[in-house]
Design a protein around this motif. Structure first.
Motif, PDB file in Angstrom:
ATOM      1  N   GLY A   1       0.823  -1.207   0.000  1.00  0.00           N
ATOM      2  CA  GLY A   1       0.000   0.000   0.000  1.00  0.00           C
ATOM      3  C   GLY A   1       0.857   1.257   0.000  1.00  0.00           C
ATOM      4  N   LEU A   2       1.936   1.231   0.760  1.00  0.00           N
ATOM      5  CA  LEU A   2       2.862   2.358   0.809  1.00  0.00           C
ATOM      6  C   LEU A   2       3.493   2.575  -0.570  1.00  0.00           C
ATOM      7  CD1 LEU A   2       4.488   4.523   2.302  1.00  0.00           C
ATOM      8  CD2 LEU A   2       5.997   2.696   3.133  1.00  0.00           C
ATOM      9  N   ALA A   3       3.929   1.504  -1.205  1.00  0.00           N
ATOM     10  CA  ALA A   3       4.528   1.604  -2.542  1.00  0.00           C
ATOM     11  C   ALA A   3       3.531   2.172  -3.543  1.00  0.00           C
ATOM     12  CB  ALA A   3       5.040   0.239  -2.990  1.00  0.00           C
ATOM     13  N   THR A   4       2.270   1.759  -3.444  1.00  0.00           N
ATOM     14  CA  THR A   4       1.228   2.260  -4.337  1.00  0.00           C
ATOM     15  C   THR A   4       1.000   3.753  -4.112  1.00  0.00           C
ATOM     16  OG1 THR A   4       0.171   0.091  -4.416  1.00  0.00           O
ATOM     17  CG2 THR A   4      -1.197   1.992  -5.007  1.00  0.00           C
TER      18      THR A   4
ATOM     19  N   LYS B   1       2.578   9.432  -6.458  1.00  0.00           N
ATOM     20  CA  LYS B   1       3.268  10.706  -6.306  1.00  0.00           C
ATOM     21  C   LYS B   1       4.553  10.761  -7.142  1.00  0.00           C
ATOM     22  CE  LYS B   1       1.592  10.987  -1.509  1.00  0.00           C
ATOM     23  NZ  LYS B   1       0.241  11.074  -1.962  1.00  0.00           N
ATOM     24  N   GLY B   2       4.770   9.721  -7.946  1.00  0.00           N
ATOM     25  CA  GLY B   2       5.960   9.669  -8.786  1.00  0.00           C
ATOM     26  C   GLY B   2       7.213   9.267  -8.034  1.00  0.00           C
ATOM     27  N   LEU B   3       7.050   8.595  -6.908  1.00  0.00           N
ATOM     28  CA  LEU B   3       8.174   8.183  -6.064  1.00  0.00           C
ATOM     29  C   LEU B   3       8.144   6.678  -5.850  1.00  0.00           C
ATOM     30  CD1 LEU B   3       7.810  10.996  -3.387  1.00  0.00           C
ATOM     31  CD2 LEU B   3       9.595  10.849  -5.129  1.00  0.00           C
ATOM     32  N   SER B   4       9.250   6.146  -5.371  1.00  0.00           N
ATOM     33  CA  SER B   4       9.291   4.727  -5.026  1.00  0.00           C
ATOM     34  C   SER B   4      10.170   4.522  -3.808  1.00  0.00           C
ATOM     35  CB  SER B   4       9.814   3.904  -6.206  1.00  0.00           C
ATOM     36  OG  SER B   4      11.134   4.294  -6.515  1.00  0.00           O
ATOM     37  N   LEU B   5       9.935   3.409  -3.157  1.00  0.00           N
ATOM     38  CA  LEU B   5      10.768   3.035  -2.018  1.00  0.00           C
ATOM     39  C   LEU B   5      12.127   2.574  -2.527  1.00  0.00           C
ATOM     40  CD1 LEU B   5       8.119   1.030   0.017  1.00  0.00           C
ATOM     41  CD2 LEU B   5       9.168   3.201   0.704  1.00  0.00           C
TER      42      LEU B   5
ATOM     43  N   LEU C   1      12.563   7.789   5.935  1.00  0.00           N
ATOM     44  CA  LEU C   1      13.137   7.855   4.598  1.00  0.00           C
ATOM     45  C   LEU C   1      12.759   9.220   4.052  1.00  0.00           C
ATOM     46  CD1 LEU C   1      12.036   4.416   3.123  1.00  0.00           C
ATOM     47  CD2 LEU C   1      14.344   5.059   3.880  1.00  0.00           C
ATOM     48  N   TYR C   2      13.689   9.880   3.415  1.00  0.00           N
ATOM     49  CA  TYR C   2      13.406  11.161   2.767  1.00  0.00           C
ATOM     50  C   TYR C   2      13.441  10.895   1.270  1.00  0.00           C
ATOM     51  CZ  TYR C   2      13.149  16.208   2.295  1.00  0.00           C
ATOM     52  OH  TYR C   2      12.722  17.491   2.022  1.00  0.00           O
ATOM     53  N   LEU C   3      12.295  11.065   0.634  1.00  0.00           N
ATOM     54  CA  LEU C   3      12.123  10.711  -0.772  1.00  0.00           C
ATOM     55  C   LEU C   3      11.864  11.953  -1.605  1.00  0.00           C
ATOM     56  CD1 LEU C   3       9.710   7.720  -0.099  1.00  0.00           C
ATOM     57  CD2 LEU C   3      12.176   7.592  -0.502  1.00  0.00           C
ATOM     58  N   ARG C   4      12.635  12.091  -2.675  1.00  0.00           N
ATOM     59  CA  ARG C   4      12.499  13.215  -3.606  1.00  0.00           C
ATOM     60  C   ARG C   4      12.375  12.664  -5.020  1.00  0.00           C
ATOM     61  NH1 ARG C   4      18.092  16.004  -1.844  1.00  0.00           N
ATOM     62  NH2 ARG C   4      17.253  17.710  -0.620  1.00  0.00           N
ATOM     63  N   PRO C   5      11.649  13.371  -5.866  1.00  0.00           N
ATOM     64  CA  PRO C   5      11.612  12.947  -7.269  1.00  0.00           C
ATOM     65  C   PRO C   5      13.021  13.040  -7.877  1.00  0.00           C
ATOM     66  CG  PRO C   5       9.958  14.639  -6.825  1.00  0.00           C
ATOM     67  CD  PRO C   5      10.821  14.531  -5.615  1.00  0.00           C
ATOM     68  N   MET C   6      13.373  12.078  -8.696  1.00  0.00           N
ATOM     69  CA  MET C   6      14.629  12.097  -9.443  1.00  0.00           C
ATOM     70  C   MET C   6      15.863  12.175  -8.546  1.00  0.00           C
ATOM     71  SD  MET C   6      13.233  11.983 -12.428  1.00  0.00           S
ATOM     72  CE  MET C   6      14.471  12.400 -13.614  1.00  0.00           C
ATOM     73  N   SER C   7      15.796  11.581  -7.363  1.00  0.00           N
ATOM     74  CA  SER C   7      16.928  11.646  -6.442  1.00  0.00           C
ATOM     75  C   SER C   7      16.957  10.391  -5.585  1.00  0.00           C
ATOM     76  CB  SER C   7      16.775  12.884  -5.551  1.00  0.00           C
ATOM     77  OG  SER C   7      17.874  13.013  -4.692  1.00  0.00           O
ATOM     78  N   GLU C   8      18.129  10.060  -5.096  1.00  0.00           N
ATOM     79  CA  GLU C   8      18.283   8.918  -4.197  1.00  0.00           C
ATOM     80  C   GLU C   8      17.646   9.227  -2.843  1.00  0.00           C
ATOM     81  OE1 GLU C   8      19.743   5.877  -4.871  1.00  0.00           O
ATOM     82  OE2 GLU C   8      19.846   6.583  -6.934  1.00  0.00           O
ATOM     83  N   ALA C   9      17.017   8.242  -2.251  1.00  0.00           N
ATOM     84  CA  ALA C   9      16.455   8.388  -0.913  1.00  0.00           C
ATOM     85  C   ALA C   9      17.593   8.392   0.111  1.00  0.00           C
ATOM     86  CB  ALA C   9      15.504   7.235  -0.619  1.00  0.00           C
ATOM     87  N   PHE C  10      17.374   9.075   1.213  1.00  0.00           N
ATOM     88  CA  PHE C  10      18.318   9.052   2.312  1.00  0.00           C
ATOM     89  C   PHE C  10      17.539   9.008   3.614  1.00  0.00           C
ATOM     90  CE2 PHE C  10      17.745  13.372   0.770  1.00  0.00           C
ATOM     91  CZ  PHE C  10      17.495  14.124   1.914  1.00  0.00           C
ATOM     92  N   VAL C  11      18.238   8.881   4.723  1.00  0.00           N
ATOM     93  CA  VAL C  11      17.583   8.753   6.026  1.00  0.00           C
ATOM     94  C   VAL C  11      17.800  10.035   6.821  1.00  0.00           C
ATOM     95  CG1 VAL C  11      17.533   7.460   8.208  1.00  0.00           C
ATOM     96  CG2 VAL C  11      17.848   6.242   6.032  1.00  0.00           C
ATOM     97  N   VAL C  12      16.710  10.505   7.423  1.00  0.00           N
ATOM     98  CA  VAL C  12      16.744  11.645   8.327  1.00  0.00           C
ATOM     99  C   VAL C  12      16.110  11.222   9.646  1.00  0.00           C
ATOM    100  CG1 VAL C  12      16.659  13.373   6.472  1.00  0.00           C
ATOM    101  CG2 VAL C  12      14.519  12.563   7.496  1.00  0.00           C
ATOM    102  N   TYR C  13      16.277  12.058  10.653  1.00  0.00           N
ATOM    103  CA  TYR C  13      15.617  11.781  11.923  1.00  0.00           C
ATOM    104  C   TYR C  13      15.111  13.087  12.519  1.00  0.00           C
ATOM    105  CZ  TYR C  13      19.830  13.415  14.351  1.00  0.00           C
ATOM    106  OH  TYR C  13      20.882  14.178  14.814  1.00  0.00           O
ATOM    107  N   SER C  14      14.197  12.944  13.451  1.00  0.00           N
ATOM    108  CA  SER C  14      13.609  14.090  14.123  1.00  0.00           C
ATOM    109  C   SER C  14      13.050  13.632  15.462  1.00  0.00           C
ATOM    110  CB  SER C  14      12.476  14.675  13.266  1.00  0.00           C
ATOM    111  OG  SER C  14      11.911  15.818  13.888  1.00  0.00           O
ATOM    112  N   ASP C  15      12.764  14.590  16.315  1.00  0.00           N
ATOM    113  CA  ASP C  15      12.035  14.257  17.531  1.00  0.00           C
ATOM    114  C   ASP C  15      10.537  14.451  17.323  1.00  0.00           C
ATOM    115  OD1 ASP C  15      12.016  17.047  17.457  1.00  0.00           O
ATOM    116  OD2 ASP C  15      12.296  17.264  19.607  1.00  0.00           O
ATOM    117  N   LEU C  16      10.156  14.825  16.105  1.00  0.00           N
ATOM    118  CA  LEU C  16       8.752  15.051  15.786  1.00  0.00           C
ATOM    119  C   LEU C  16       8.172  13.872  15.023  1.00  0.00           C
ATOM    120  CD1 LEU C  16       9.021  18.731  14.546  1.00  0.00           C
ATOM    121  CD2 LEU C  16       8.119  17.951  16.742  1.00  0.00           C
TER     122      LEU C  16
END
Length: 169
Positions: free
Chosen positions: A5-8, A13-17, A75-90
């Motif tokens: 479902g997440l992948a769908t 949105k033009g993104l993928s895992l 996961l931080y996902l952007r169109p036309m870019s490699e995903a990377f990992v971020v973190y937050s306390d939120l």
């Protein structure tokens, strides 16, 4: 399956895992291994795609959190870019739900500067994040369980790398 479902949702949105994340989540001996090794009670917790509060067309996908929600990884996902990992306390899922329901939020989601300070870079890929998390938590167990003199080779290699002169801290 939640991952499908997440992948769908992301595809719409033009993104993928990222493939390393999908492999980890769908491989029996990998899935849950970070939960098991965590010394701070972290656990896997997938969210739906959440709009990035700092970048149009980018999305966050929460995948891991500690038991007190002091640190939440995305996961931080952007169109036309490699995903990377971020973190937050939120927990941005809760923040967006509160805002939608007219409730008070912990943060001003419209303040891009505040949000840039709240979302911090962690790793260039999910694989790098998972590897470091697993190694560092295994090392904690080894030190605190008195296993340090008999470390498995990859744990010893990791320690040796950071113990060498000039190694990053």
């Amino acid at each position: 399956m939640k991952l499908n479902g997440l992948a769908t949702d992301l595809a719409a949105k033009g993104l993928s895992l990222p493939q390393d994340f999908v492999t980890f989540q769908t491989t029996e001996n990998l899935y849950g291994s970070l939960d098991e090794v965590s010394v701070t009670g972290c656990w896997t917790d997938l969210s739906a795609p959440l709009s990035s509060p700092v970048e149009p067309d980018a999305f966050l996908v929460r995948f891991f959190r500690d038991q007190q929600d002091c640190v939440i990884w995305y996961l931080y996902l952007r169109p036309m870019s490699e995903a990377f990992v971020v973190y937050s306390d939120l927990d941005y899922e809760i923040e967006y739900e509160a805002r939608r329901d007219g409730e008070e939020t912990q943060t001003d989601l419209e303040d891009a500067e505040e949000q840039r300070a709240a979302i911090l870079w962690c790793a260039p890929s999910f694989e790098e994040f998972a590897n470091r998390f697993w190694l560092e938590n295994r090392l904690w167990h080894a030190v605190n369980d008195g296993e340090l003199p008999v470390l498995e080779p990859r744990l010893q290699d990791y320690l040796n790398h950071y113990a060498s002169p000039g190694a990053p801290v």
